[in-house]
Design a protein around this motif. Structure first.
Motif, mmCIF file in Angstrom:
data_model
loop_
_atom_site.group_PDB
_atom_site.id
_atom_site.type_symbol
_atom_site.label_atom_id
_atom_site.label_comp_id
_atom_site.label_asym_id
_atom_site.label_seq_id
_atom_site.Cartn_x
_atom_site.Cartn_y
_atom_site.Cartn_z
ATOM 1 N N LYS A 7 0.822 -1.207 0.000
ATOM 2 C CA LYS A 7 0.000 0.000 0.000
ATOM 3 C C LYS A 7 0.857 1.257 0.000
ATOM 4 O O LYS A 7 1.914 1.290 0.619
ATOM 5 C CB LYS A 7 -0.891 0.036 1.246
ATOM 6 C CG LYS A 7 -1.893 -1.091 1.327
ATOM 7 C CD LYS A 7 -2.783 -0.927 2.539
ATOM 8 C CE LYS A 7 -3.851 -2.015 2.561
ATOM 9 N NZ LYS A 7 -4.799 -1.797 3.665
ATOM 10 N N TYR A 8 0.329 2.275 -0.665
ATOM 11 C CA TYR A 8 0.926 3.594 -0.537
ATOM 12 C C TYR A 8 0.477 4.201 0.789
ATOM 13 O O TYR A 8 -0.529 3.784 1.374
ATOM 14 C CB TYR A 8 0.540 4.484 -1.723
ATOM 15 C CG TYR A 8 1.295 4.104 -2.971
ATOM 16 C CD1 TYR A 8 2.601 4.546 -3.178
ATOM 17 C CD2 TYR A 8 0.718 3.276 -3.937
ATOM 18 C CE1 TYR A 8 3.310 4.174 -4.316
ATOM 19 C CE2 TYR A 8 1.421 2.915 -5.076
ATOM 20 C CZ TYR A 8 2.714 3.368 -5.255
ATOM 21 O OH TYR A 8 3.428 3.000 -6.368
ATOM 22 N N PHE A 9 1.194 5.195 1.264
ATOM 23 C CA PHE A 9 0.944 5.796 2.565
ATOM 24 C C PHE A 9 -0.514 6.234 2.734
ATOM 25 O O PHE A 9 -1.140 5.951 3.756
ATOM 26 C CB PHE A 9 1.884 6.995 2.762
ATOM 27 C CG PHE A 9 1.808 7.613 4.122
ATOM 28 C CD1 PHE A 9 2.427 7.016 5.210
ATOM 29 C CD2 PHE A 9 1.121 8.800 4.324
ATOM 30 C CE1 PHE A 9 2.375 7.589 6.474
ATOM 31 C CE2 PHE A 9 1.062 9.382 5.584
ATOM 32 C CZ PHE A 9 1.687 8.779 6.654
ATOM 33 N N ASP A 10 -1.050 6.896 1.728
ATOM 34 C CA ASP A 10 -2.426 7.405 1.824
ATOM 35 C C ASP A 10 -3.471 6.288 1.874
ATOM 36 O O ASP A 10 -4.625 6.553 2.216
ATOM 37 C CB ASP A 10 -2.740 8.350 0.665
ATOM 38 C CG ASP A 10 -1.981 9.665 0.788
ATOM 39 O OD1 ASP A 10 -1.516 9.993 1.902
ATOM 40 O OD2 ASP A 10 -1.866 10.375 -0.234
ATOM 41 N N ASP A 11 -3.081 5.076 1.515
ATOM 42 C CA ASP A 11 -4.010 3.948 1.532
ATOM 43 C C ASP A 11 -3.968 3.153 2.843
ATOM 44 O O ASP A 11 -4.775 2.250 3.048
ATOM 45 C CB ASP A 11 -3.729 3.010 0.354
ATOM 46 C CG ASP A 11 -3.938 3.712 -0.981
ATOM 47 O OD1 ASP A 11 -4.863 4.551 -1.072
ATOM 48 O OD2 ASP A 11 -3.163 3.441 -1.920
ATOM 49 N N LYS A 42 9.860 10.151 5.884
ATOM 50 C CA LYS A 42 9.920 9.511 4.569
ATOM 51 C C LYS A 42 8.817 8.485 4.338
ATOM 52 O O LYS A 42 8.637 8.000 3.227
ATOM 53 C CB LYS A 42 11.292 8.871 4.359
ATOM 54 C CG LYS A 42 12.384 9.921 4.261
ATOM 55 C CD LYS A 42 13.723 9.322 3.970
ATOM 56 C CE LYS A 42 14.746 10.450 3.853
ATOM 57 N NZ LYS A 42 16.096 9.994 3.999
ATOM 58 N N ASP A 43 8.057 8.157 5.378
ATOM 59 C CA ASP A 43 6.998 7.160 5.210
ATOM 60 C C ASP A 43 5.971 7.579 4.156
ATOM 61 O O ASP A 43 5.435 6.744 3.445
ATOM 62 C CB ASP A 43 6.294 6.878 6.543
ATOM 63 C CG ASP A 43 7.152 6.046 7.477
ATOM 64 O OD1 ASP A 43 7.738 5.044 7.015
ATOM 65 O OD2 ASP A 43 7.246 6.395 8.658
ATOM 66 N N SER A 44 5.709 8.866 4.055
ATOM 67 C CA SER A 44 4.708 9.334 3.093
ATOM 68 C C SER A 44 5.157 9.144 1.652
ATOM 69 O O SER A 44 4.334 9.129 0.741
ATOM 70 C CB SER A 44 4.364 10.797 3.343
ATOM 71 O OG SER A 44 5.495 11.615 3.163
ATOM 72 N N ARG A 45 6.470 8.962 1.424
ATOM 73 C CA ARG A 45 6.993 8.751 0.074
ATOM 74 C C ARG A 45 7.250 7.275 -0.231
ATOM 75 O O ARG A 45 7.693 6.940 -1.323
ATOM 76 C CB ARG A 45 8.292 9.527 -0.111
ATOM 77 C CG ARG A 45 8.060 11.032 -0.043
ATOM 78 C CD ARG A 45 9.270 11.782 -0.469
ATOM 79 N NE ARG A 45 10.284 11.791 0.582
ATOM 80 C CZ ARG A 45 11.541 12.157 0.410
ATOM 81 N NH1 ARG A 45 11.959 12.547 -0.767
ATOM 82 N NH2 ARG A 45 12.382 12.140 1.417
ATOM 83 N N ALA A 46 6.976 6.411 0.750
ATOM 84 C CA ALA A 46 7.293 4.987 0.608
ATOM 85 C C ALA A 46 6.087 4.165 0.148
ATOM 86 O O ALA A 46 4.943 4.553 0.323
ATOM 87 C CB ALA A 46 7.791 4.436 1.945
ATOM 88 N N LEU A 47 6.420 3.026 -0.398
ATOM 89 C CA LEU A 47 5.447 1.970 -0.643
ATOM 90 C C LEU A 47 5.614 1.008 0.527
ATOM 91 O O LEU A 47 6.735 0.620 0.856
ATOM 92 C CB LEU A 47 5.761 1.276 -1.967
ATOM 93 C CG LEU A 47 4.771 0.243 -2.479
ATOM 94 C CD1 LEU A 47 3.409 0.881 -2.755
ATOM 95 C CD2 LEU A 47 5.304 -0.390 -3.762
ATOM 96 N N PHE A 64 11.298 2.184 -1.651
ATOM 97 C CA PHE A 64 11.449 3.478 -2.304
ATOM 98 C C PHE A 64 11.961 3.296 -3.723
ATOM 99 O O PHE A 64 12.803 2.425 -3.977
ATOM 100 C CB PHE A 64 12.466 4.345 -1.560
ATOM 101 C CG PHE A 64 12.009 4.763 -0.197
ATOM 102 C CD1 PHE A 64 11.178 5.857 -0.038
ATOM 103 C CD2 PHE A 64 12.417 4.061 0.933
ATOM 104 C CE1 PHE A 64 10.760 6.248 1.232
ATOM 105 C CE2 PHE A 64 12.001 4.448 2.189
ATOM 106 C CZ PHE A 64 11.164 5.546 2.342
ATOM 107 N N PRO A 65 11.488 4.130 -4.639
ATOM 108 C CA PRO A 65 12.065 4.110 -5.981
ATOM 109 C C PRO A 65 13.469 4.704 -5.939
ATOM 110 O O PRO A 65 13.852 5.360 -4.954
ATOM 111 C CB PRO A 65 11.104 5.000 -6.783
ATOM 112 C CG PRO A 65 10.513 5.930 -5.776
ATOM 113 C CD PRO A 65 10.446 5.142 -4.494
#
Length: 147
Positions: A7-11, A42-47, A64-65
């Motif tokens: 999941k992405y952070f917002d999910d 950095k969690d908001s930019r992570a998968l 992370f990409p």
């Protein structure tokens, strides 16, 4: 049996986020007796790769990409709860993390900052040491790459 989701952070639900942060603190701060800032912005930019057993978070990685931590994609915060390590969930989540990087970021090369005592674990998944060891948050680490 381990159920894995990505999941992405917002999910993430609030309960999932809380459980992830609780697991990370339990292992990285309490068990490893290492005072450091786990919540690093950095969690908001992570998968986020989440391993659940009986609907409880017991394993986790963040992905992370390339360009966020290293030139290559990266896997970090690899963690399995102490009571669950006997089941091989670390191998399960690492394999799933490698697959998720390929699927979501379309990247092959992965670089990690591995705790020294886990080098053999990562080597089993195709990672090789690069460079000299170093201390990160007071714990011996080494850079490793999987091409």
């Amino acid at each position: 049996m381990l159920s894995i989701s990505v999941k992405y952070f917002d999910d993430l639900s609030l309960d999932e986020l809380y459980a992830i942060l609780q697991l990370r603190a339990q292992v990285f701060i309490v068990e490893q007796d290492c005072v450091y800032q786990d919540i690093d912005g950095k969690d908001s930019r992570a998968l986020h790769l989440i391993g659940k057993k009986d609907n409880e978070v017991v394993a986790y990685t963040r992905l992370f990409p390339g360009g966020v931590y290293f030139k290559e994609a990266s896997i970090g915060r690899v963690v399995v709860g102490p009571e669950e390590r006997q089941y091989g969930y670390g191998h399960d989540i690492l394999k799933a993390s490698i697959e998720a990087i390929a699927a979501h970021f379309k990247e092959q090369a992965i670089k990690i900052s591995a705790q020294q005592y886990l080098v053999r674990f990562y080597e089993k998944h195709g990672f090789v040491k690069v460079g000299e060891g170093y201390l990160e948050d007071g714990i011996p680490h080494v850079a490793m790459i999987r091409e």
